[in-house]
Design a protein around this motif. Structure first.
Motif, short mmCIF file in Angstrom:
data_model
loop_
_atom_site.label_atom_id
_atom_site.label_comp_id
_atom_site.label_asym_id
_atom_site.label_seq_id
_atom_site.Cartn_x
_atom_site.Cartn_y
_atom_site.Cartn_z
N ARG A 167 19.32 -64.17 -70.12
CA ARG A 167 18.94 -63.48 -71.35
C ARG A 167 19.75 -62.20 -71.55
N SER A 168 20.10 -61.55 -70.46
CA SER A 168 20.89 -60.32 -70.56
C SER A 168 22.33 -60.62 -70.94
N TYR A 169 22.85 -61.74 -70.44
CA TYR A 169 24.19 -62.15 -70.86
C TYR A 169 24.20 -62.47 -72.35
N GLN A 170 23.18 -63.18 -72.81
CA GLN A 170 23.09 -63.49 -74.24
C GLN A 170 22.94 -62.22 -75.07
N ALA A 171 22.27 -61.22 -74.50
CA ALA A 171 22.14 -59.93 -75.18
C ALA A 171 23.51 -59.26 -75.32
N LEU A 172 24.35 -59.38 -74.29
CA LEU A 172 25.72 -58.84 -74.37
C LEU A 172 26.47 -59.48 -75.53
N VAL A 173 26.37 -60.79 -75.65
CA VAL A 173 27.05 -61.50 -76.74
C VAL A 173 26.54 -61.01 -78.09
N ARG A 174 25.23 -60.88 -78.22
CA ARG A 174 24.65 -60.44 -79.49
C ARG A 174 25.06 -59.00 -79.82
N LEU A 175 25.11 -58.15 -78.80
CA LEU A 175 25.48 -56.75 -79.04
C LEU A 175 26.95 -56.63 -79.43
N TYR A 176 27.79 -57.51 -78.87
CA TYR A 176 29.18 -57.56 -79.32
C TYR A 176 29.22 -57.91 -80.80
N CYS A 177 28.44 -58.91 -81.19
CA CYS A 177 28.44 -59.35 -82.59
C CYS A 177 27.85 -58.28 -83.51
N PHE A 178 26.76 -57.64 -83.07
CA PHE A 178 26.14 -56.59 -83.88
C PHE A 178 27.10 -55.43 -84.13
#
Length: 339
Positions: free
Chosen positions: A39-50
């Motif tokens: 979930r934290s890795y997916q959060a990294l991806v989302r924060l990159y996109c945001f």
């Protein structure tokens, strides 16, 4: 309409805050255990996109490891490079996202790696057991070698130790690089159309916070057998439209990107066997679908920190003293290699 826009903005901001909390907690777990919660890795991806990339850039500056000072000249498989050469390569990478090397890997190494690739079983998604690549009996668009088989090949170990390649990564990342993994695969003309599984649609990578990849063509690559393609300058913060990033970590059709970027930014990289290029694969990139023949590509990834995808550790079971000594002398670079 104004109220609706404000509600959407507030919801988006709340999501970003939640992702930041998930990321921070996961990064703490990573520092303790060495493993990244999914979930934290997916959060990294989302924060990159945001953030359009700025989250990664700021985080990289906080977590990077101070780089070692190198000699003015270094000799490697690709010849001798001096401080100015490395500076020019790094400048090209920073500006355009990719750089091609003038020299090639030796024919002896290419021959040895090609022989290894024909004699070593590969992983094919549709098969339960590994199988040898047979160009006369294709069953897939892609045949992958395991990390363990690659890391225990002595010719690949030689390239992993190459001081020139390491220093290119060191200068671009502006820190002491970690060797993440080797990868190698056969791409084939099995379907003669773009395959998502074979990375033949445009996408960006997000294995780590910041990284650099080096690619080596083991055989000749032309317009028919899958040259690497990328869109220049799209590794930079803010270079990707929010409309596309809002879709997340997905494949994107050529026509969609051609409506956004200039034609001059779309680059194709054919090359003779032994050709080497390095890239920040935050750039939109893909392999061109093959219409005839096959392609054998070797890839190395170097990063500033191992937070991200949980890639299996590399265990040495076949090596000479030289590689083991190298790992001992370079503990940061070889921190993911067990010997």
């Amino acid at each position: 309409m104004i109220i609706l826009k404000k509600i959407i903005m507030i919801k988006s901001k709340l999501k970003e805050i939640i992702y930041r909390i998930i990321f921070e907690l996961g990064f703490l777990v990573f520092k303790i255990t060495g493993r990244t919660p999914e979930r934290s890795y997916q959060a990294l991806v989302r924060l990159y996109c945001f953030s359009g990339g700025s989250f990664n850039s700021k985080l990289h500056e906080k977590i990077k490891i101070s780089k070692q000072k190198q000699h003015e000249k270094l000799n490697g498989e690709l010849g001798e490079y001096n401080a100015q050469d490395f500076e020019e390569l790094s400048d090209e990478l920073n500006e355009n996202g990719y750089v091609e090397f003038k020299q090639k890997v030796s024919s002896e190494k290419l021959s040895n790696i090609s022989k290894f690739a024909m004699e070593t079983p590969t992983i094919v998604n549709s098969q339960k057991t590994p199988l040898l690549f047979d160009p006369n009996n294709l069953i897939s668009e892609i045949y992958r070698f395991t990390i363990q088989d690659l890391i225990n090949n002595k010719d690949i170990q030689d390239l992993i130790m190459d001081p020139v390649l390491i220093n290119v990564a060191r200068e671009y990342l502006d820190c002491e690089p970690i060797f993440d993994f080797p990868a190698m695969w056969w791409s084939t003309d099995f379907s003669k159309k773009a395959s998502s599984d074979a990375a033949q649609l445009y996408h960006f990578d997000m294995d780590r916070v910041k990284w650099l990849k080096v690619f080596i063509y083991i055989n000749d690559v032309n317009s028919e057998n899958g040259p690497h393609c990328y869109i220049q300058k799209t590794h930079k913060d803010g270079s990707k439209p929010k409309e596309i990033l809002s879709k997340g970590y997905v494949r994107v059709l050529d026509k969609e990107l051609k409506e956004i970027y200039q034609e001059s930014q779309f680059k194709v990289l054919p090359g003779e066997a032994g050709s080497v290029f390095a890239g920040d694969t935050k750039c939109w990139h893909k392999g061109m679908p093959l219409t005839k023949g096959n392609r054998l590509l070797l890839e190395f990834e170097y990063s500033s920190n191992s937070f991200g995808v949980n890639i299996p550790e590399m265990r040495i079971t076949n090596s000479n003293t030289k590689f083991i000594d190298f790992c001992k002398e370079n503990p940061v670079f070889s921190s993911r290699i067990k010997y």
